[in-house]
Design an enzyme around this catalytic site. Structure first.
Site, mmCIF file in Angstrom:
data_model
loop_
_atom_site.group_PDB
_atom_site.id
_atom_site.type_symbol
_atom_site.label_atom_id
_atom_site.label_comp_id
_atom_site.label_asym_id
_atom_site.label_seq_id
_atom_site.Cartn_x
_atom_site.Cartn_y
_atom_site.Cartn_z
ATOM 1 N N LYS A 1 -71.887 70.552 -34.141
ATOM 2 C CA LYS A 1 -70.714 71.113 -34.338
ATOM 3 C C LYS A 1 -70.317 72.737 -33.872
ATOM 4 O O LYS A 1 -69.722 73.270 -34.411
ATOM 5 C CB LYS A 1 -70.497 71.144 -35.939
ATOM 6 C CG LYS A 1 -70.732 69.677 -36.899
ATOM 7 C CD LYS A 1 -70.386 69.706 -38.036
ATOM 8 C CE LYS A 1 -71.113 68.413 -38.469
ATOM 9 N NZ LYS A 1 -71.012 68.460 -40.001
ATOM 10 N N ASP B 1 -72.591 67.231 -47.066
ATOM 11 C CA ASP B 1 -71.221 67.143 -47.545
ATOM 12 C C ASP B 1 -70.987 65.689 -48.028
ATOM 13 O O ASP B 1 -70.242 65.497 -49.223
ATOM 14 C CB ASP B 1 -70.271 67.645 -46.493
ATOM 15 C CG ASP B 1 -70.241 66.918 -45.270
ATOM 16 O OD1 ASP B 1 -71.418 66.023 -44.957
ATOM 17 O OD2 ASP B 1 -69.496 66.941 -44.370
#
Length: 288
Positions: A197, A232
């Site tokens: 990311k 998450d």
């Protein structure tokens, strides 16, 4: 369905055959051997051409069954050992909230383009109040020294506490949502396996990210203790359990994609003897 298909395609190394008939029999959609080109469609926008094009984007029931079967097989392999395409990481989260818990806690969420610091107040009866501030992590911080990254996070926590008028010297507990692949060895300990990311901060891969964050908070003089580490998807699952205790799956669709779910302890072969309760949240890491 689309996510399962993507995982099945990636893990198998090839797309399911578009022309092979399966056990679905008549349900299986036959694909044309030659696909219409965009030029053909413009020149001949007939119903037959449109139907042929539509067929290219249609997944039949037989193919869906094939995808599901492959996905389940890969998940089972990942639960047996760590050498397979799906990591199926044990999270050490062995209980779900009931909705009756109360108290005030800090939360930090790092996992992509944005970074958040939150205060979460659990009021019981499945009711929670939150205050939060969102930050954009600068590219220079993402790709610089690891110590600078965690100092940036600690500074954000301090700034948030000042913003909400909190006592900086009051002891607080913090849950750290860290949405990168880790090898988790305890509820408050996990070693980064790899960056993605857009992150590549040095001296972090292979290190315990909780220890790095705690050291940065200590350097900042904050009385904040990192008590839990989750990704998450696990955070999404558990937070929703607070209002809906029968929740079993959490899915993320954002900068990346991932899923976590509740697994029975007897099915977690590689971790079976270390689950103190009958279940544990498993982080599939299907997007890693």
């Amino acid at each position: 369905v689309a996510l399962s298909a993507a995982v099945a395609f990636l893990t198998s190394g090839s797309l399911p055959s578009s022309t092979r008939r399966s056990s679905a029999g008549a349900d299986e959609l036959q694909r044309p051997l030659l696909s219409p080109s965009p030029v053909d469609i413009v020149k001949d926008p007939t119903a037959e051409t449109i139907a042929r094009l539509q067929a290219l984007f249609t997944v039949s029931r037989g193919q869906l069954r094939q995808i599901v079967s492959h996905m389940v097989s890969e998940m089972q392999k990942g639960l047996e050992d760590d050498s397979h395409s799906l990591r199926m990481i044990p999270t050490h989260v062995v209980r779900r909230p009931t909705g009756h818990e109360t108290g005030s806690y800090l939360a930090m969420d790092l996992g992509g383009s944005n970074f958040r610091v939150c205060e979460v107040v659990l009021e019981g009866n499945g009711v929670a109040r939150t205050r939060q501030r969102k930050f954009v992590v600068p590219d220079a911080v993402k790709t610089g020294p690891g110590r600078a990254l965690f100092d940036y996070l600690a500074d954000a926590v301090a700034g948030f506490l000042v913003e909400i008028g909190a006592d900086l010297l009051a002891p607080r507990k913090l849950g750290f949502t860290f949405s990168f692949a880790i090898r988790q060895t305890a509820i408050n300990q996990g070693y980064l396996l790899l960056w993605n990311k857009g992150f590549s901060a040095s001296s972090v891969v292979g290190s315990d990210v909780v220890a790095l964050l705690q050291a940065a908070l200590d350097r900042r003089g904050l009385k904040v203790t990192v008590t839990a580490l989750v990704n998450d998807t696990t955070g999404t699952l558990i937070s929703h359990c607070y209002s809906k205790p029968n929740t079993y799956v959490g899915v993320i669709l954002g900068t990346g994609t991932n899923a976590a779910y509740i697994e029975r302890s007897e099915n977690i072969v590689k971790f079976r003897d270390r689950v103190p309760t009958g279940e544990m949240v498993i982080n599939t890491e299907w997007g890693a």
